[in-house]
Write an enzyme that holds these catalytic residues in place. Structure first.
Site, PDB file in Angstrom:
ATOM      1  N   ARG A   1      -5.988  -3.788  -6.376  1.00 35.44           N
ATOM      2  CA  ARG A   1      -6.516  -4.134  -7.710  1.00 35.44           C
ATOM      3  C   ARG A   1      -5.375  -4.633  -8.558  1.00 35.44           C
ATOM      4  NH1 ARG A   1     -11.973  -3.934  -7.177  1.00 35.44           N
ATOM      5  NH2 ARG A   1     -12.515  -2.082  -6.007  1.00 35.44           N
TER       6      ARG A   1
ATOM      7  N   LEU B   1      -3.599  -4.524 -11.962  1.00 33.93           N
ATOM      8  CA  LEU B   1      -3.557  -3.629 -13.115  1.00 33.93           C
ATOM      9  C   LEU B   1      -3.809  -4.452 -14.381  1.00 33.93           C
ATOM     10  CD1 LEU B   1      -0.377  -1.425 -12.456  1.00 33.93           C
ATOM     11  CD2 LEU B   1      -2.789  -0.830 -12.061  1.00 33.93           C
TER      12      LEU B   1
ATOM     13  N   ASN C   1       5.723  -3.169  -6.563  1.00 38.20           N
ATOM     14  CA  ASN C   1       4.626  -3.452  -5.634  1.00 38.20           C
ATOM     15  C   ASN C   1       5.197  -3.895  -4.293  1.00 38.20           C
ATOM     16  OD1 ASN C   1       1.959  -4.031  -4.730  1.00 38.20           O
ATOM     17  ND2 ASN C   1       2.174  -6.173  -5.337  1.00 38.20           N
ATOM     18  N   THR C   2       4.562  -3.451  -3.220  1.00 39.76           N
ATOM     19  CA  THR C   2       4.916  -3.980  -1.899  1.00 39.76           C
ATOM     20  C   THR C   2       3.897  -5.058  -1.550  1.00 39.76           C
ATOM     21  OG1 THR C   2       3.544  -2.402  -0.685  1.00 39.76           O
ATOM     22  CG2 THR C   2       5.797  -1.741  -1.163  1.00 39.76           C
ATOM     23  N   HIS C   3       4.371  -6.097  -0.874  1.00 42.18           N
ATOM     24  CA  HIS C   3       3.472  -7.203  -0.527  1.00 42.18           C
ATOM     25  C   HIS C   3       3.801  -7.706   0.873  1.00 42.18           C
ATOM     26  CE1 HIS C   3       0.638 -10.398  -1.235  1.00 42.18           C
ATOM     27  NE2 HIS C   3       1.524 -11.248  -0.742  1.00 42.18           N
TER      28      HIS C   3
ATOM     29  N   SER D   1       7.850  -8.237   0.978  1.00 40.70           N
ATOM     30  CA  SER D   1       8.570  -8.268  -0.294  1.00 40.70           C
ATOM     31  C   SER D   1       8.281  -7.012  -1.103  1.00 40.70           C
ATOM     32  CB  SER D   1       8.133  -9.472  -1.145  1.00 40.70           C
ATOM     33  OG  SER D   1       8.273 -10.685  -0.446  1.00 40.70           O
TER      34      SER D   1
ATOM     35  N   ASP E   1       4.513  -7.752 -12.840  1.00 41.76           N
ATOM     36  CA  ASP E   1       4.336  -8.327 -14.175  1.00 41.76           C
ATOM     37  C   ASP E   1       2.850  -8.656 -14.332  1.00 41.76           C
ATOM     38  OD1 ASP E   1       3.872 -10.650 -12.777  1.00 41.76           O
ATOM     39  OD2 ASP E   1       5.657 -11.713 -13.507  1.00 41.76           O
TER      40      ASP E   1
ATOM     41  N   ASP F   1       1.411 -11.061  -8.104  1.00 41.69           N
ATOM     42  CA  ASP F   1       2.589 -11.005  -7.214  1.00 41.69           C
ATOM     43  C   ASP F   1       3.673 -11.980  -7.656  1.00 41.69           C
ATOM     44  OD1 ASP F   1       1.371  -9.050  -5.584  1.00 41.69           O
ATOM     45  OD2 ASP F   1       0.274 -10.586  -4.484  1.00 41.69           O
TER      46      ASP F   1
HETATM   47  C1  GAR Z   1       0.469  -3.133   2.766  1.00 43.10           C
HETATM   48  O1  GAR Z   1       0.817  -4.094   3.713  1.00 43.10           O
HETATM   49  C2  GAR Z   1       0.675  -3.679   1.371  1.00 43.10           C
HETATM   50  O2  GAR Z   1       1.761  -4.509   1.252  1.00 43.10           O
HETATM   51  C3  GAR Z   1      -0.590  -4.440   1.176  1.00 43.10           C
HETATM   52  O3  GAR Z   1      -1.583  -3.581   1.674  1.00 43.10           O
HETATM   53  C4  GAR Z   1      -1.039  -2.865   2.778  1.00 43.10           C
HETATM   54  C5  GAR Z   1      -1.355  -1.404   2.608  1.00 43.10           C
HETATM   55  O4  GAR Z   1      -1.081  -0.728   3.787  1.00 43.10           O
HETATM   56  N1  GAR Z   1      -0.789  -4.782  -0.200  1.00 43.10           N
HETATM   57  C6  GAR Z   1      -1.247  -5.967  -0.584  1.00 43.10           C
HETATM   58  O5  GAR Z   1      -1.630  -6.820   0.183  1.00 43.10           O
HETATM   59  C7  GAR Z   1      -1.317  -6.153  -2.080  1.00 43.10           C
HETATM   60  N2  GAR Z   1      -1.508  -7.517  -2.407  1.00 43.10           N
HETATM   61  P1  GAR Z   1      -1.110   0.869   3.825  1.00 43.10           P
HETATM   62  O6  GAR Z   1      -2.331   1.331   3.042  1.00 43.10           O
HETATM   63  O7  GAR Z   1      -1.201   1.193   5.277  1.00 43.10           O
HETATM   64  O8  GAR Z   1       0.176   1.344   3.205  1.00 43.10           O
END
Ligand code: GAR
Length: 202
Positions: free
Chosen positions: A90, A92, A106-108, A135, A140, A144
């Site tokens: 989601r 924010l 955030n992880t991407h 990444s 912000d 992403d």
């Molecule tokens: C991760 O790869 C994360 O980077 C991604 O969802 C996955 C969650 O995995 N997030 C996105 O794509 C956000 N745009 P997890 O629930 O096994 O940690």
């Protein structure tokens, strides 16, 4: 000790890795609460580690802003030093980002600014990219689009599908996330400085 709130939507494998890392007494951060926007499978990791958890179901609110206001209220109970979006699917609301910035990361699963959004892995495959990546960024008010704190390339293999590629990206994400949180905790990485455009002196 840096206190961390982790927000998830899914299986929480990156959350699990952070919980494992924080189990080491020498690791300078602790997860104090886990939040989710639905009954996410990953909440079981919080339970296994005895970490408090809360759910603010997105579907129960009339608007993203209303949902965000409740999420913000829950986060304020714990007042973490850092908020990690670890698979929170989601956006924010701006009010929440602005309230906590620059302490939301955030992880991407892509090498930003390539392939932002909810389908970073699928989009890299669809584009026929020979490589993608992982990444960790400061959040912000864009999608992403915040400052990049760490990233690493991951090759796309000829037989990859979305699942196999994502499963190869996730261990890289975990390593980057654990290292970024450690560097924020030790002061080696200053999120405010990372979020300020470099000043150029003539
Ligand atoms: C991760 O790869 C994360 O980077 C991604 O969802 C996955 C969650 O995995 N997030 C996105 O794509 C956000 N745009 P997890 O629930 O096994 O940690």
């Amino acid at each position: 000790m840096l206190t961390v709130a982790v927000l998830i939507s899914g299986t929480g494998s990156n959350l699990r890795a952070l919980l494992d890392a924080a189990d080491d007494p020498d690791y300078p951060a602790r997860v104090v609460v886990v939040g989710a926007d639905r009954q996410a499978d990953g909440l079981e990791h919080a339970e296994a580690y005895g970490i408090p958890a809360f759910t603010v179901p997105y579907s129960a609110y009339a608007s993203r802003e209303d949902w965000g206001a409740e999420l913000d209220a829950q986060l304020r109970v714990w007042n973490p030093d850092l908020i990690v979006l670890s698979g929170l699917m989601r956006l924010l609301p701006a009010a929440v980002v602005d309230a906590w910035a620059p302490r939301v990361i955030n992880t991407h699963p892509a090498f930003l600014p390539e392939f932002p959004g909810a389908h970073g892995v699928r989009d890299a495959l669809a584009a026929g990219a020979p490589q993608t990546g992982a990444s960790v960024i400061v959040v912000d008010n864009g999608v992403d689009s915040g400052p990049i704190l760490a990233q690493e390339r991951v090759p796309v293999l000829p037989d990859d599908d979305e699942h196999t590629l994502h499963e190869r990206i996730k261990p890289v994400e975990r390593r980057l996330l654990i290292d970024v949180v450690r560097r924020v905790a030790t002061g080696e990485l200053d999120l405010a400085a990372a979020s300020t455009p470099a000043s150029h002196t003539p």
